[in-house]
Design a protein around this motif. Structure first.
Motif, PDB file in Angstrom:
ATOM      1  N   ILE A 296     -43.811 -49.083  23.838  1.00 18.67           N
ATOM      2  CA  ILE A 296     -42.383 -49.399  23.772  1.00 18.67           C
ATOM      3  C   ILE A 296     -41.716 -48.896  25.040  1.00 18.67           C
ATOM      4  CG2 ILE A 296     -40.226 -49.050  22.522  1.00 18.67           C
ATOM      5  CD1 ILE A 296     -41.862 -48.472  20.022  1.00 18.67           C
ATOM      6  N   ALA A 298     -38.759 -47.625  26.254  1.00 16.14           N
ATOM      7  CA  ALA A 298     -37.483 -47.075  25.797  1.00 16.14           C
ATOM      8  C   ALA A 298     -36.651 -46.528  26.944  1.00 16.14           C
ATOM      9  CB  ALA A 298     -37.743 -45.976  24.769  1.00 16.14           C
ATOM     10  N   GLY A 316     -36.856 -57.851  24.069  1.00 17.64           N
ATOM     11  CA  GLY A 316     -37.553 -56.642  23.672  1.00 17.64           C
ATOM     12  C   GLY A 316     -36.772 -55.814  22.695  1.00 17.64           C
ATOM     13  N   LEU A 317     -36.712 -54.505  22.938  1.00 17.81           N
ATOM     14  CA  LEU A 317     -36.136 -53.553  22.002  1.00 17.81           C
ATOM     15  C   LEU A 317     -34.662 -53.833  21.720  1.00 17.81           C
ATOM     16  CD1 LEU A 317     -36.407 -50.941  20.351  1.00 17.81           C
ATOM     17  CD2 LEU A 317     -35.916 -49.660  22.465  1.00 17.81           C
ATOM     18  N   THR A 318     -33.851 -53.974  22.753  1.00 22.87           N
ATOM     19  CA  THR A 318     -32.413 -54.158  22.538  1.00 22.87           C
ATOM     20  C   THR A 318     -32.095 -55.486  21.879  1.00 22.87           C
ATOM     21  OG1 THR A 318     -32.186 -54.982  24.813  1.00 22.87           O
ATOM     22  CG2 THR A 318     -31.780 -52.631  24.450  1.00 22.87           C
ATOM     23  N   LEU A 321     -32.797 -55.033  18.253  1.00 24.20           N
ATOM     24  CA  LEU A 321     -31.847 -54.147  17.589  1.00 24.20           C
ATOM     25  C   LEU A 321     -30.520 -54.849  17.276  1.00 24.20           C
ATOM     26  CD1 LEU A 321     -32.400 -50.823  19.567  1.00 24.20           C
ATOM     27  CD2 LEU A 321     -33.128 -51.334  17.230  1.00 24.20           C
ATOM     28  N   ILE A 327     -38.322 -58.685  15.315  1.00 26.27           N
ATOM     29  CA  ILE A 327     -39.158 -57.720  16.020  1.00 26.27           C
ATOM     30  C   ILE A 327     -40.534 -58.279  16.339  1.00 26.27           C
ATOM     31  CG2 ILE A 327     -39.933 -56.622  13.876  1.00 26.27           C
ATOM     32  CD1 ILE A 327     -39.349 -54.955  17.322  1.00 26.27           C
ATOM     33  N   LEU A 342     -43.581 -53.902  23.613  1.00 22.89           N
ATOM     34  CA  LEU A 342     -42.178 -54.132  23.267  1.00 22.89           C
ATOM     35  C   LEU A 342     -41.351 -53.726  24.474  1.00 22.89           C
ATOM     36  CD1 LEU A 342     -40.017 -54.943  21.208  1.00 22.89           C
ATOM     37  CD2 LEU A 342     -40.002 -52.573  20.390  1.00 22.89           C
ATOM     38  N   SER A 344     -38.045 -53.557  27.101  1.00 22.02           N
ATOM     39  CA  SER A 344     -36.733 -52.932  26.862  1.00 22.02           C
ATOM     40  C   SER A 344     -35.683 -53.940  26.432  1.00 22.02           C
ATOM     41  CB  SER A 344     -36.265 -52.220  28.129  1.00 22.02           C
ATOM     42  OG  SER A 344     -36.088 -53.168  29.173  1.00 22.02           O
ATOM     43  N   THR A 360     -32.386 -47.757  15.250  1.00 20.24           N
ATOM     44  CA  THR A 360     -33.498 -47.517  16.193  1.00 20.24           C
ATOM     45  C   THR A 360     -34.545 -46.617  15.560  1.00 20.24           C
ATOM     46  OG1 THR A 360     -31.998 -47.750  18.080  1.00 20.24           O
ATOM     47  CG2 THR A 360     -34.100 -46.644  18.485  1.00 20.24           C
ATOM     48  N   ILE A 364     -38.535 -47.681  14.842  1.00 22.07           N
ATOM     49  CA  ILE A 364     -39.701 -46.951  15.368  1.00 22.07           C
ATOM     50  C   ILE A 364     -40.589 -46.465  14.218  1.00 22.07           C
ATOM     51  CG2 ILE A 364     -40.392 -44.859  16.602  1.00 22.07           C
ATOM     52  CD1 ILE A 364     -38.020 -45.271  18.448  1.00 22.07           C
ATOM     53  N   ILE A 376     -44.418 -44.416  23.644  1.00 24.00           N
ATOM     54  CA  ILE A 376     -43.028 -44.658  24.023  1.00 24.00           C
ATOM     55  C   ILE A 376     -42.813 -44.150  25.441  1.00 24.00           C
ATOM     56  CG2 ILE A 376     -40.613 -44.206  23.490  1.00 24.00           C
ATOM     57  CD1 ILE A 376     -41.406 -43.729  20.607  1.00 24.00           C
TER      58      ILE A 376
END
Length: 471
Positions: A296, A298, A316-318, A321, A327, A342, A344, A360, A364, A376
């Motif tokens: 990930i 992060a 990705g992550l944002t 979210l 996901i 994954l 950012s 978040t 995780i 991470i």
């Protein structure tokens, strides 16, 4: 500092020591070879006292010896120098000539040895000859009372005529260079020891041990080809960098036998230590063993994992979210290694708040339960609080330090920040280690073997592909 550490300092800083020695030799050579060569001529004079009675011989000897000390000074007098200059028609002042003449009394005797130096060996001999002749007549005049017709009781007799020496006496090339070399050695060693004492950077495993009880898990050598071949999949199976990450991967299995780590945060004290390259290649090394591994990114401020792996950094992550994508659609797969990634996603204006959010944390936790290992890649600890936030969600943290660049103070402060949030430091990875310093790091080594007993190493080499989305 014991003798072994002293030798280590000399080996590590030998280039600076050699540089100082060469500099000292260069300065000495420049001074030596620019000075005018000087030659010398020596002559000797014996002072005697005219005595008629043998009972007075001993007293006369003492008298002559005492007089010899005074006359040794007279040899360098201005008046005597003027006589020699007039005699030879020399183009110099009395003071200049006197500075080239030296006289000393031979110990426990009434012998005076006169030494004359000049740029020309023949001129030195000539000046010495005339100086002794003028000196003998000068002594006779001093010891004869004014207006008296009596002969002087003290006589100056030449016992050794002025010598001729064709070899220069100064500058002494060999002596000057030897002295310069010795001075250079002392200065070089002193500078090396001073730099070692004042150096606050991480250079050995002992430096790490001063800051934490956590071990050095691996030392990764400096590789000039890292820009063109950043990933383990770009290297051969027996490359030094590949072996270093295999060792790191293996050592992770022995950190906690009762509770095997499944989620690791990899960070550094400050930027530029190589933490993204370390986390990415560790994840690749884990994936190559067949473990279901996710990395990930992060680091929402300076994300680099996706670009390093040749994947799309926009999703990705944002994006997951905020609900723009699911996901499972945001996770990509690096084809060359099978690593799940994954990225950012889009850069947010408030990274710390996003990482602190409950959504978040829940995400995780879900990912952690779905994979054998989650790596991470977190921002550095000192500039921002992001890594401290993430450290609380993981089983432990690995700090990446850069050899001879990261300072002890920086690492100490980073460890303190982890302690403040109750995070567990698994160990330290020392990155970009110079080849000569690899042996300065000691860590646990466990050979990976396959069930057949053969070493579990692969020499497969595959390019880092652009990857595909996880179905």
């Amino acid at each position: 500092m014991d003798f072994k550490q002293f030798l280590t300092v000399l080996r590590r800083r030998w280039t600076s020591i050699v540089t100082i020695i060469l500099l000292a030799l260069g300065v000495s050579a420049a001074i030596t070879f620019t000075r005018t060569p000087m030659y010398e001529s020596k002559t000797q004079i014996f002072l005697t006292v005219d005595v008629r009675d043998t009972t007075d011989a001993y007293a006369a000897l003492l008298f002559a010896s005492n007089r010899a000390a005074s006359y040794a000074t007279v040899v360098k007098s201005t008046e005597l120098a003027e006589r020699v200059i007039d005699q030879l028609d020399l183009d110099m002042t009395p003071e200049q000539l006197a500075s080239r003449i030296d006289a000393e009394v031979v110990e426990s005797t009434s012998l005076i040895q006169i030494t004359v130096k000049d740029e020309n060996p023949r001129d030195a001999q000539t000046i010495a000859d005339v100086t002794t002749e003028e000196f003998t007549s000068y002594v006779a005049g001093l010891e004869t009372p004014g207006g008296s017709t009596d002969e002087s009781q003290i006589r100056a007799q030449i016992t050794d005529k002025a010598s001729y020496n064709a070899s220069q006496v100064s500058p002494d090339v060999v002596l000057n260079l030897v002295v310069a070399a010795l001075i250079g050695i002392l200065l070089g060693i002193g500078l090396a020891v001073a730099r070692e004492i004042l150096d606050r950077t991480i250079r050995t495993a002992d430096h790490v041990a001063e800051l934490t009880e956590s071990p050095v898990l691996a030392s990764i050598g400096f590789d000039g080809d890292i820009r063109s071949a950043p990933l383990l999949t770009d290297l051969g199976g027996f490359a030094a960098r590949t072996e270093a990450f295999r060792l790191l991967r293996t050592n992770l299995q022995f950190i906690d036998l009762d509770h095997q780590p499944r989620c690791l945060v990899i960070t550094s004290a400050v930027p530029g230590e190589g933490k993204t390259m370390t986390s990415t290649n560790l994840a690749v090394a884990l994936a190559q063993t067949g473990r279901n591994t996710l990395i990930i990114d992060a680091d929402l401020r300076r994300p680099r994992v996706a670009s390093t792996l040749g994947l799309d950094p926009a999703i990705g992550l944002t994006t997951a979210l905020v609900g723009k994508t699911e996901i499972h659609d945001a996770i990509q797969v690096h084809e060359a290694s099978g690593l799940h990634v994954l990225a950012s996603g889009a850069k947010p204006p408030n990274p710390t708040e996003i990482l602190q959010s409950k959504i978040t944390h829940d995400l995780i936790r879900r990912l952690r339960s779905s994979y054998d290992m989650v790596i991470i890649d977190a921002p550095p600890l000192l500039p921002v609080a992001d890594a401290s936030v993430l450290a609380k969600l993981a089983d432990g943290v690995i700090i990446v330090v850069r050899h001879a660049k990261t300072t002890k103070d920086q690492v100490n402060e980073a460890i303190n920040r982890l302690n403040q949030v109750g995070a567990r430091l698994y160990g330290v990875v020392v990155n970009m280690v110079a080849k000569r310093a690899i042996g300065s790091y000691y860590y646990y080594y466990y050979e990976e073997t396959s069930p057949s007993g053969r070493s579990g190493k692969s020499d497969a080499k595959a390019p880092a592909g652009s990857g595909r989305r996880r179905a």
